[in-house]
Enzyme design. Structure first.
Site, PDB file in Angstrom:
ATOM      1  N   SER A 145       0.871  -1.186   0.000  1.00 60.90           N
ATOM      2  CA  SER A 145       0.000   0.000   0.000  1.00 60.90           C
ATOM      3  C   SER A 145       0.902   1.228   0.000  1.00 60.90           C
ATOM      4  O   SER A 145       2.083   1.137   0.377  1.00 60.90           O
ATOM      5  CB  SER A 145      -0.858   0.004   1.268  1.00 60.90           C
ATOM      6  OG  SER A 145      -1.421   1.277   1.496  1.00 60.90           O
ATOM      7  N   TYR A 158      -2.608  -1.422  10.300  1.00 60.71           N
ATOM      8  CA  TYR A 158      -2.515  -1.571   8.843  1.00 60.71           C
ATOM      9  C   TYR A 158      -1.172  -1.028   8.332  1.00 60.71           C
ATOM     10  O   TYR A 158      -0.452  -1.701   7.584  1.00 60.71           O
ATOM     11  CB  TYR A 158      -3.683  -0.821   8.192  1.00 60.71           C
ATOM     12  CG  TYR A 158      -3.779  -0.928   6.695  1.00 60.71           C
ATOM     13  CD1 TYR A 158      -4.415  -2.009   6.093  1.00 60.71           C
ATOM     14  CD2 TYR A 158      -3.259   0.066   5.863  1.00 60.71           C
ATOM     15  CE1 TYR A 158      -4.521  -2.099   4.709  1.00 60.71           C
ATOM     16  CE2 TYR A 158      -3.364  -0.011   4.479  1.00 60.71           C
ATOM     17  CZ  TYR A 158      -3.999  -1.098   3.908  1.00 60.71           C
ATOM     18  OH  TYR A 158      -4.105  -1.185   2.542  1.00 60.71           O
TER      19      TYR A 158
END
Ligand code: NAD
Length: 261
Positions: A145, A158
């Protein structure tokens, strides 16, 4: 299209929706055989499988929890049993939980890291073991990401997991580079998938996200799948250990866009 992908076998974790679904479909267009993993959304996996076969590829769907060793092994077994082997492994499955960090429960931390971090390790381990023991050319792609690079307050689990994926990818890329295995990551920015559905339904949040993208728009799952196809193909044969950001420029420090600072 990449002709060398024709007939290759891929495993895609978390392939029932979003980016994983788009990668499966793209691999169908490349005439590949795809093991589509799903966790709970069987209908989504069936729909992804149909899009693969509609495009001329082959597909098998497999229920498995990628945060377990048995889950990862079941996917490899399905590839070998259904399609005679495995060439490309995509660790795509992911999840996120929003919480101020001082209120984040250990349970929620463990849930996110089990999929986003441990799941990438377990999938990679099974794939590497198969490539090494069969002396086979291999290719692993990990879905990271932009948050492997950009801190993300209230999403600490995350961001921590994606930061881990970044260095895990580089480490195993180096470890297996001389054994004909390439390992790369993809760092999507803001992509229109179910993970963002709630956020993007709120116009204020949608506009705020778009304002953080120099190209001024949200990306599509197909644009991420195009990067996965390139990394899977021999067109990227001299590329290993990178994160390919597919983010409309989100990692370019857009706050500096007017030349101030
Ligand atoms: P999504 O929620 O649409 O899909 C995630 C998939 O992972 C689902 O199919 C889900 O069932 C699966 N999954 C979750 N836990 C699992 C488990 N234990 N075992 C097997 N599968 C499991 O999200 P998406 O946007 O398509 O995300 C795909 C990947 O891309 C994730 O790793 C995500 O972190 C990453 N990513 C997405 C964006 C974005 O903007 N959409 C941005 C950066 C990174």
């Amino acid at each position: 299209m990449y002709t060398d992908l024709n007939g290759k076998v891929a495993v895609v974790t978390g392939g029932s929706k979003g980016i994983g679904h788009a990668i499966a479909k793209r691999f169908g267009q490349e005439k590949m055989s795809v093991v589509i993993n799903y966790h709970s959304d069987k209908a989504g996996a069936e729909s992804a499988a149909k899009s693969v076969t509609d495009e001329g590829g082959k597909a098998a769907i497999v229920q498995a929890d990628i945060s377990t060793e048995e889950g990862a092994k079941a996917l490899l077994d399905a590839a070998v049993e259904n399609f005679g082997g495995m060439d490309i492994w995509i660790n795509n499955a992911g999840m996120e939980i929003k919480s101020p960090t001082h209120e984040l429960s250990l349970d929620d931390w463990n849930k996110v890291t089990a999929v986003d971090q441990t799941g990438v390790f377990l999938g990679s381990k099974v794939a590497l073991d198969y490539f090494v023991k069969n002396n086979k050319k291999g290719n692993i792609i990990n879905m990271s990401s932009v948050h492997e690079a950009i801190p993300w307050p209230t999403f600490a689990s995350y961001a921590a997991a994606k930061g881990s994926v970044k260095l895990f990818t580089k480490t195993i890329a180096m470890e297996y580079a001389n054994q004909n295995v390439r390992v790369n990551a993809i760092g999507p920015g803001a992509i229109n998938t179910p993970i963002n559905a709630e956020k993007f339904a709120d116009k204020k949040q949608y506009d705020k996200t778009v304002s953080m993208v120099p190209m001024n728009r949200i990306g599509t799952p197909e644009e991420v799948a195009a990067g996965a196809a390139w990394l899977a193909s021999d067109e990227s044969s001299y590329v290993t250990g990178i994160t390919l950001f597919i983010d409309g420029g989100m990692t370019l420090y857009p706050a500096f866009k007017d030349g101030e600072g």
